[in-house]
Design a protein around this motif. Structure first.
Motif, PDB file in Angstrom:
ATOM      1  N   PHE A   3      44.068  38.933  40.123  1.00 37.08           N
ATOM      2  CA  PHE A   3      43.179  38.485  39.057  1.00 37.08           C
ATOM      3  C   PHE A   3      42.005  39.449  38.934  1.00 37.08           C
ATOM      4  O   PHE A   3      41.630  40.137  39.891  1.00 37.08           O
ATOM      5  CB  PHE A   3      42.678  37.071  39.334  1.00 37.08           C
ATOM      6  CG  PHE A   3      43.767  36.040  39.374  1.00 37.08           C
ATOM      7  CD1 PHE A   3      44.199  35.425  38.205  1.00 37.08           C
ATOM      8  CD2 PHE A   3      44.377  35.705  40.575  1.00 37.08           C
ATOM      9  CE1 PHE A   3      45.211  34.485  38.229  1.00 37.08           C
ATOM     10  CE2 PHE A   3      45.387  34.763  40.613  1.00 37.08           C
ATOM     11  CZ  PHE A   3      45.812  34.149  39.438  1.00 37.08           C
ATOM     12  N   LEU A  58      46.092  29.951  39.869  1.00 41.28           N
ATOM     13  CA  LEU A  58      44.847  29.188  39.902  1.00 41.28           C
ATOM     14  C   LEU A  58      45.024  27.838  39.223  1.00 41.28           C
ATOM     15  O   LEU A  58      45.532  27.753  38.106  1.00 41.28           O
ATOM     16  CB  LEU A  58      43.734  29.981  39.219  1.00 41.28           C
ATOM     17  CG  LEU A  58      43.379  31.323  39.870  1.00 41.28           C
ATOM     18  CD1 LEU A  58      42.324  32.052  39.047  1.00 41.28           C
ATOM     19  CD2 LEU A  58      42.888  31.114  41.301  1.00 41.28           C
ATOM     20  N   LEU A  63      39.965  27.204  38.119  1.00 45.86           N
ATOM     21  CA  LEU A  63      39.504  27.908  36.922  1.00 45.86           C
ATOM     22  C   LEU A  63      38.150  27.377  36.462  1.00 45.86           C
ATOM     23  O   LEU A  63      37.281  28.143  36.035  1.00 45.86           O
ATOM     24  CB  LEU A  63      40.538  27.764  35.806  1.00 45.86           C
ATOM     25  CG  LEU A  63      41.819  28.597  35.960  1.00 45.86           C
ATOM     26  CD1 LEU A  63      42.862  28.161  34.931  1.00 45.86           C
ATOM     27  CD2 LEU A  63      41.514  30.082  35.802  1.00 45.86           C
ATOM     28  N   GLY A  67      34.788  29.521  36.361  1.00 40.31           N
ATOM     29  CA  GLY A  67      34.161  29.641  35.051  1.00 40.31           C
ATOM     30  C   GLY A  67      32.663  29.453  35.074  1.00 40.31           C
ATOM     31  O   GLY A  67      31.981  29.753  34.086  1.00 40.31           O
ATOM     32  N   LEU A  75      38.042  36.328  32.423  1.00 37.94           N
ATOM     33  CA  LEU A  75      38.894  36.275  33.607  1.00 37.94           C
ATOM     34  C   LEU A  75      40.316  36.589  33.161  1.00 37.94           C
ATOM     35  O   LEU A  75      40.819  36.002  32.195  1.00 37.94           O
ATOM     36  CB  LEU A  75      38.836  34.893  34.260  1.00 37.94           C
ATOM     37  CG  LEU A  75      39.719  34.716  35.504  1.00 37.94           C
ATOM     38  CD1 LEU A  75      39.245  35.629  36.633  1.00 37.94           C
ATOM     39  CD2 LEU A  75      39.697  33.259  35.969  1.00 37.94           C
ATOM     40  N   GLU A  77      44.501  37.574  34.329  1.00 37.05           N
ATOM     41  CA  GLU A  77      45.591  37.718  35.288  1.00 37.05           C
ATOM     42  C   GLU A  77      46.206  39.094  35.070  1.00 37.05           C
ATOM     43  O   GLU A  77      46.469  39.495  33.930  1.00 37.05           O
ATOM     44  CB  GLU A  77      46.646  36.637  35.079  1.00 37.05           C
ATOM     45  CG  GLU A  77      47.826  36.758  36.023  1.00 37.05           C
ATOM     46  CD  GLU A  77      48.946  35.786  35.693  1.00 37.05           C
ATOM     47  OE1 GLU A  77      50.052  35.957  36.231  1.00 37.05           O
ATOM     48  OE2 GLU A  77      48.705  34.870  34.867  1.00 37.05           O
ATOM     49  N   LEU A  87      42.631  34.460  30.690  1.00 36.14           N
ATOM     50  CA  LEU A  87      42.818  33.083  31.115  1.00 36.14           C
ATOM     51  C   LEU A  87      41.706  32.214  30.538  1.00 36.14           C
ATOM     52  O   LEU A  87      40.546  32.632  30.482  1.00 36.14           O
ATOM     53  CB  LEU A  87      42.813  32.983  32.643  1.00 36.14           C
ATOM     54  CG  LEU A  87      43.916  33.739  33.381  1.00 36.14           C
ATOM     55  CD1 LEU A  87      43.727  33.596  34.890  1.00 36.14           C
ATOM     56  CD2 LEU A  87      45.295  33.248  32.966  1.00 36.14           C
ATOM     57  N   TRP A  89      39.377  29.313  31.202  1.00 36.77           N
ATOM     58  CA  TRP A  89      38.948  28.528  32.362  1.00 36.77           C
ATOM     59  C   TRP A  89      38.330  27.192  31.969  1.00 36.77           C
ATOM     60  O   TRP A  89      37.870  26.431  32.808  1.00 36.77           O
ATOM     61  CB  TRP A  89      37.981  29.297  33.235  1.00 36.77           C
ATOM     62  CG  TRP A  89      36.961  30.133  32.527  1.00 36.77           C
ATOM     63  CD1 TRP A  89      36.305  29.862  31.375  1.00 36.77           C
ATOM     64  CD2 TRP A  89      36.519  31.415  32.950  1.00 36.77           C
ATOM     65  NE1 TRP A  89      35.471  30.875  31.044  1.00 36.77           N
ATOM     66  CE2 TRP A  89      35.571  31.858  31.987  1.00 36.77           C
ATOM     67  CE3 TRP A  89      36.796  32.231  34.033  1.00 36.77           C
ATOM     68  CZ2 TRP A  89      34.914  33.075  32.108  1.00 36.77           C
ATOM     69  CZ3 TRP A  89      36.152  33.440  34.146  1.00 36.77           C
ATOM     70  CH2 TRP A  89      35.228  33.852  33.187  1.00 36.77           C
TER      71      TRP A  89
END
Length: 339
Positions: A3, A58, A63, A67, A75, A77, A87, A89
């Motif tokens: 990540f 996650l 998340l 966050g 964020l 992956e 992603l 979150w």
């Protein structure tokens, strides 16, 4: 799985270099709270500083906590071929970010730094993954930056200071803020006598939406005027979950006990036991200071003597960074282990 956390650039050039170091420490603290003690790495992608770590997929809970990172921008992956997949979150601020930024004054602590301290204290506490809103205490609040950061993040805040003028400015600002954003609220003003000393209190109760206010899904901000040593009695029945405080940096902010100036060590020796009483068992404190006016080992000893348990192992061992010529800042995270 790999990540990548992209850091938002900070407006303060001097703080920007320290931001990467502090952001990495903060991320490691959050991962430890999630029982994901992953090794974090600093890297650069497209000229932008990023933090990378490896972990299993996650969860929504993970998340949501990540966050809250104080300087997170995106964020990702990391997927095959060096591509980054954004992603969601699911974390949104309870109140707009302007709350802690609009009120400007000399000596104001960076809201991003305050947020980072708050996250590190939360990660070290027993309440890192709590579902209910936490309460954050600042027993030397000045004009309430810590309280405003807490409110932005959906927490309750208790702010105490001896300076009536600073508290009034904070109260006037917050009242205007609530009206400008048309947020439903009510204000209760009272006074309590603590150790034979009257303590004026203004307590705001508000919500982010009218619907939440009607359903009594609310947050509170308490502004109290008094000596910091009174905070243990002030919160005797409702202790805070977290304590976040930025100590005065130098002589120009010399703490006062009535009309007599106290040295930092003497002041802390007197008030730290009260700070501990104002904190729940399992709660944690983050206390920042200027290493040029207060030695770290002195503060560690004072915290231990007051019954706190300072965290001295990584990732809590080094938050030191340069602010300006007269200020080299650091902070200590300590738990309240009282039964």
């Amino acid at each position: 799985m790999q990540f990548c956390l992209q850091l938002a650039p900070h407006a303060n050039i001097r703080y920007r270099d320290a931001q990467v170091k502090l952001g990495q420490a903060e991320l490691t603290c959050l991962l430890c709270a999630l029982s994901l003690p992953a090794e974090t790495q600093v890297t650069t992608i497209g000229g932008v500083p990023c933090l990378t770590f490896s972990a299993n997929a996650l969860t929504p809970e993970a998340l949501a906590l990540l966050g809250t990172h104080s300087t997170r921008l995106m964020l990702f992956e990391c997927v095959d071929g060096g591509l980054l997949r954004p992603l969601d979150w699911g974390h949104t601020a309870y109140l707009p970010d302007d709350l802690s930024e609009i009120l400007k004054y000399k000596g104001k602590t960076s809201a991003a730094f305050t947020h980072m301290m708050m996250n590190c204290a939360r990660a070290a506490s027993d309440f890192a993954l709590a579902d209910q809103p936490l309460t954050v205490l600042d027993p030397m609040c000045g004009k309430c930056t810590t309280g405003f950061v807490a409110l932005q993040n959906g927490m309750n805040a208790v702010c105490l200071d001896i300076d009536r003028k600073d508290l009034k400015e904070a109260a006037d600002y917050f009242s205007n803020y609530l009206q400008f954003h048309r947020l439903k609220h009510r204000l209760a003003q009272s006074s309590r006598t603590l150790q034979k000393t009257p303590v004026p209190i203004a307590e705001y109760t508000f919500s982010d939406t009218k619907e939440h206010f009607a359903a009594d899904d609310v947050r509170t901000l308490m502004l109290a005027e008094g000596d910091s040593g009174l905070v243990g009695d002030l919160l005797k029945k409702r202790p805070a979950d977290l304590l976040v405080c930025d100590l005065p940096y130098g002589v120009q902010h010399a703490p006062q006990n009535g009309k007599k100036a106290e040295s930092f060590p003497k002041l802390l020796e007197r008030i730290l036991p009260a700070w501990r009483r104002a904190l729940k068992p399992g709660g944690a404190a983050a206390i920042s200071f200027n290493t040029l006016t207060l030695r770290k080992d002195t503060l560690l000893t004072l915290l231990q003597n007051a019954g706190f348990t300072p965290l001295i192992e990584p990732p809590y061992d080094d938050f030191s960074h340069f602010v300006e010529q007269a200020v080299h800042r650091d902070f200590i995270v300590a738990r309240n282990e009282q039964p």
